[in-house]
Design an enzyme around this catalytic site. Structure first.
Site, mmCIF file in Angstrom:
data_model
loop_
_atom_site.group_PDB
_atom_site.id
_atom_site.type_symbol
_atom_site.label_atom_id
_atom_site.label_comp_id
_atom_site.label_asym_id
_atom_site.label_seq_id
_atom_site.Cartn_x
_atom_site.Cartn_y
_atom_site.Cartn_z
ATOM 1 N N LYS A 1 -1.863 -4.476 15.998
ATOM 2 C CA LYS A 1 -2.394 -3.263 15.354
ATOM 3 C C LYS A 1 -3.337 -2.538 16.321
ATOM 4 C CE LYS A 1 -1.870 -1.966 11.616
ATOM 5 N NZ LYS A 1 -0.850 -1.062 11.039
ATOM 6 N N THR B 1 -6.257 -1.302 10.482
ATOM 7 C CA THR B 1 -6.977 -2.363 9.784
ATOM 8 C C THR B 1 -8.344 -2.629 10.408
ATOM 9 O OG1 THR B 1 -6.922 -4.752 9.396
ATOM 10 C CG2 THR B 1 -5.677 -3.979 11.269
ATOM 11 N N ASP B 2 -9.252 -3.187 9.618
ATOM 12 C CA ASP B 2 -10.561 -3.571 10.174
ATOM 13 C C ASP B 2 -10.444 -4.790 11.087
ATOM 14 O OD1 ASP B 2 -10.090 -5.525 8.231
ATOM 15 O OD2 ASP B 2 -11.988 -5.242 7.170
ATOM 16 N N GLU B 3 -9.286 -5.488 11.026
ATOM 17 C CA GLU B 3 -9.152 -6.714 11.833
ATOM 18 C C GLU B 3 -9.162 -6.445 13.330
ATOM 19 O OE1 GLU B 3 -6.382 -9.652 10.583
ATOM 20 O OE2 GLU B 3 -6.786 -9.320 8.464
ATOM 21 N N TYR C 1 -1.369 -10.529 14.888
ATOM 22 C CA TYR C 1 -1.286 -9.352 14.013
ATOM 23 C C TYR C 1 -2.307 -8.298 14.439
ATOM 24 C CZ TYR C 1 -2.490 -6.368 10.039
ATOM 25 O OH TYR C 1 -2.794 -5.280 9.248
ATOM 26 N N ARG D 1 -14.433 -11.504 3.296
ATOM 27 C CA ARG D 1 -13.641 -10.282 3.467
ATOM 28 C C ARG D 1 -14.251 -9.195 2.589
ATOM 29 N NH1 ARG D 1 -12.283 -12.982 6.987
ATOM 30 N NH2 ARG D 1 -10.227 -13.596 7.748
ATOM 31 N N LEU E 1 -3.731 -13.724 -0.199
ATOM 32 C CA LEU E 1 -4.613 -14.584 -0.990
ATOM 33 C C LEU E 1 -4.568 -14.296 -2.497
ATOM 34 C CD1 LEU E 1 -7.023 -16.738 -0.868
ATOM 35 C CD2 LEU E 1 -8.504 -14.759 -1.050
ATOM 36 N N ILE F 1 0.845 -1.203 0.000
ATOM 37 C CA ILE F 1 0.000 0.000 0.000
ATOM 38 C C ILE F 1 0.877 1.248 0.000
ATOM 39 C CG2 ILE F 1 -1.838 1.245 1.207
ATOM 40 C CD1 ILE F 1 -2.623 -1.473 2.495
#
Ligand code: NAD
Ligand code: DAU
Length: 371
Positions: free
Chosen positions: A181, A130-132, A177, A241, A217, A9
């Site tokens: 974050k 991140t949305d995670e 991860y 996702r 992926l 990114i």
């Protein structure tokens, strides 16, 4: 200062800022880990407003020195360890880079800006997250349901549930991860609340597009289909996702950096939920068509493997705040973005070969034989 500008990114953000804002001096700070590669920036490396600094964000003294040397007034912080599977194998590295690295940058920014006569005026520390961090949503509508009007945009793909992550959703990270974050996000907000550092956080969904390291992926599977290797689908391939073309993320970062409100959080997403298995089928169709292979030629590459531990079921972002307050919406439809991405990877095998050296291959062989 753009950190992590040699990554996926970051390289798109650096390219956008260097070409769109000749009046800025862009300092790209990157350690060049396995995921960072200056080959992704050859088109702009000679620009007069661009500087590259190879440095580790965890090196606090180096960060202090860079702030002073370049009189940094704005930071877009992308440098991170970004791959969930790697975080399961080496959580310490993720805490080091993502938590300590962010903390070093925050403290360097605070100290440098506080030492200036104008202090925090016209300064911004913009943290890319991140949305995670929000955890997981349920897949309550496996057949798909129409998106609510508020969440319509370029993507017309159905949703797989009626609830979405919003800016007020409670943090509930599951992987090392996402835990790292989340921790970094909390430090960023703490620096605003405690010291008044001007900060913004955005939480974005899954990106795809050119220059993504082929462990994620979409590029991994494009590469495997091209060379007719198995496609390791985790679990049943039902996980969902929300996918965003990387240039749309870069354009959102541009909008937020220039017009976002200090202390705010904005969610960034594609309004574009897909089950993994449907993406895999779309990738097989697209690669085969572009390579002139007969339809269905590579369907048998799909290989269901043991699920990722702690695998989040569904991510779905409500990005309507960004749409409403700053007028940003994604410009690429998924099928169009996937076509561009597949065409790019097929035309840039040299880039793929250069970034996937022996060490990377050995790592992956180890991971798969240990599942
Ligand atoms: P990436 O792994 O492709 O790139 C990360 C970059 O950071 C690399 O260039 C690497 O060399 C650099 N880096 C790593 N450790 C460093 C250190 N200690 N010091 C200096 N540089 C270091 O990652 P990406 O996919 O481009 O993600 C960029 C950011 O966006 C990350 O913060 C990630 O959490 C976030 N994000 C990613 C996605 C996605 O789908 N990829 C989605 C939402 C948010
Ligand atoms: O949601 C944003 C996040 O998206 C970012 O914060 C991360 O940095 C980025 O890596 C990405 O995380 P994911 O874990 O969602 O991405 P990944 O490409 O690893 O996996 C996407 C989905 O595909 C996920 O459900 C796991 C599955 N998968 C992945 C790989 C690599 C497979 O089934 N097989 C695979 O080989």
């Amino acid at each position: 200062m753009i950190t992590g500008g040699a990554g996926f990114i970051g390289s798109h953000v650096v390219r956008l800022f260097v070409t769109k804002y000749p009046e800025y001096r862009i300092v790209n700070v990157d350690k060049l880990t396995y995921a960072g590669n200056l080959r992704s920036l050859t088109d702009i490396e000679g620009a007069p407003n661009y500087v590259f600094e190879k440095a580790d964000i965890v090196n606090f003294e180096a960060m202090r020195e860079l702030f002073a040397r370049y009189d940094i007034s704005g930071v877009i912080h992308l440098a991170a360890e970004s791959h969930v599977d790697r975080s399961i194998a080496d959580p310490f590295l993720f805490a080091r880079t993502n938590v300590m690295g962010t903390l070093c940058l925050l403290q360097a920014a605070k100290e440098y800006w506080e030492s200036r006569p104008e202090q925090y005026e016209n300064k911004l520390f913009y943290h890319i997250s991140t949305d995670e961090v929000y955890g997981t949503l349920e897949l309550t509508h496996p057949e798909g349901v129409e998106l609510p009007c508020a969440a319509s945009g370029a993507g017309a793909h159905p949703a797989y549930g009626t609830d979405f992550f919003s800016e007020t959703t409670k943090y509930c990270p599951h992987s090392p991860y996402s835990a790292s974050k989340a921790s970094a996000d909390h430090f960023v907000r703490a620096y605003h609340d405690t010291y008044g550092l001007p900060t913004i956080v955005t939480n974005c969904s899954n990106n795809y597009g050119p220059y993504q390291f082929p462990e994620k992926l979409i590029p991994l599977f494009i590469n495997n289909i091209r060379s007719r290797k198995p496609l390791p689908v985790y679990g049943k391939g039902e996980n969902v996702r929300d996918w965003l073309y990387v240039e749309d993320h870069a354009s959102a970062i541009d909008v937020v950096f220039h017009r976002g409100k200090v202390a705010e959080t904005y969610n960034i997403g594609g309004f574009n939920e897909w089950k993994n298995i449907d993406i895999v089928k779309l990738l097989i169709r697209t690669v085969d068509r572009l390579l002139g292979r007969p339809e269905g030629a590579d369907d048998d590459l799909i290989t269901y493997v043991t699920d990722r531990p702690g695998h989040d079921m569904r991510y779905a972002i409500d990005a309507s705040k960004l749409l409403r307050e700053l007028g940003w919406a994604p410009a690429h439809r998924f099928e169009e973005g996937v076509e561009k991405t597949v065409a790019w990877y097929l035309a840039h095998q040299d880039w793929v070969d250069a970034v996937t050296d022996g060490a990377y291959v050995a790592y992956y062989e180890h991971m798969y034989t240990n599942r």
